[in-house]
Design an enzyme around this catalytic site. Structure first.
Site, PDB file in Angstrom:
ATOM      1  N   CYS A  68      -4.504  -2.615   6.277  1.00 15.53           N
ATOM      2  CA  CYS A  68      -3.953  -1.463   7.006  1.00 15.53           C
ATOM      3  C   CYS A  68      -4.990  -0.363   7.227  1.00 15.53           C
ATOM      4  CB  CYS A  68      -2.753  -0.893   6.270  1.00 15.53           C
ATOM      5  SG  CYS A  68      -3.177  -0.230   4.654  1.00 15.53           S
ATOM      6  N   CYS A 111       1.524  -1.240  -1.038  1.00 11.37           N
ATOM      7  CA  CYS A 111       0.811   0.045  -1.027  1.00 11.37           C
ATOM      8  C   CYS A 111       0.593   0.558  -2.447  1.00 11.37           C
ATOM      9  CB  CYS A 111       1.587   1.093  -0.228  1.00 11.37           C
ATOM     10  SG  CYS A 111       2.128   0.541   1.395  1.00 11.37           S
TER      11      CYS A 111
END
Ligand code: FES
Length: 129
Positions: free
Chosen positions: A33, A108
């Protein structure tokens, strides 16, 4: 959907910023990402038994809402902890602290664990020279 806690941390992140003259810095990026998290540590020895503990911690994160909330919650969790205790924090504990994360955002939390680990390794490298 994000939990109430995630939204709170995202809107009003704790410990955001830089420590001048830190004892250690750790940085981790997610190549998929592109998000990046940087953690600064100030380490102290407790007078009595010389345990090294995290006196102060700050973060700079360029990332998604979950990454910001994770940085905020994780830095709250490690403040005042010994280095050994901080190293034991898992991504599941961070997710729990945040009241859960949407499934696509669970990865994350690894960014937080890895950036913290990098910072502690940086400290240990410097002090074992
Ligand atoms: Fe990259 Fe969340 S999408 S850390």
């Amino acid at each position: 959907m994000y939990s109430k806690k995630v939204i709170e941390h995202f809107k009003n992140p704790h410990n955001q910023g830089v420590i001048k003259n830190p004892d250690a810095v750790g940085e981790k990026g997610n190549p998929i990402c592109g998000d990046v998290m940087k953690i600064y540590l100030k380490i102290s020895n407790k007078a009595k038994n010389q345990i090294e503990y995290i006196e102060d911690v700050k973060f700079e994160t360029l990332g998604c809402a979950a990454a910001i909330a994770i940085s905020s919650a994780l830095t709250d969790m490690v403040k005042g902890k010994s280095i050994d205790e901080a190293l034991k924090i898992t991504k599941d504990q961070i997710v729990k602290e945040l009241g859960g994360l949407p499934a696509p955002k669970i990865h994350c939390s690894m960014l937080g664990v890895d950036a913290l680990k990098q910072a502690i390794e940086n400290y240990q490298d410097k002090n074992n020279e």
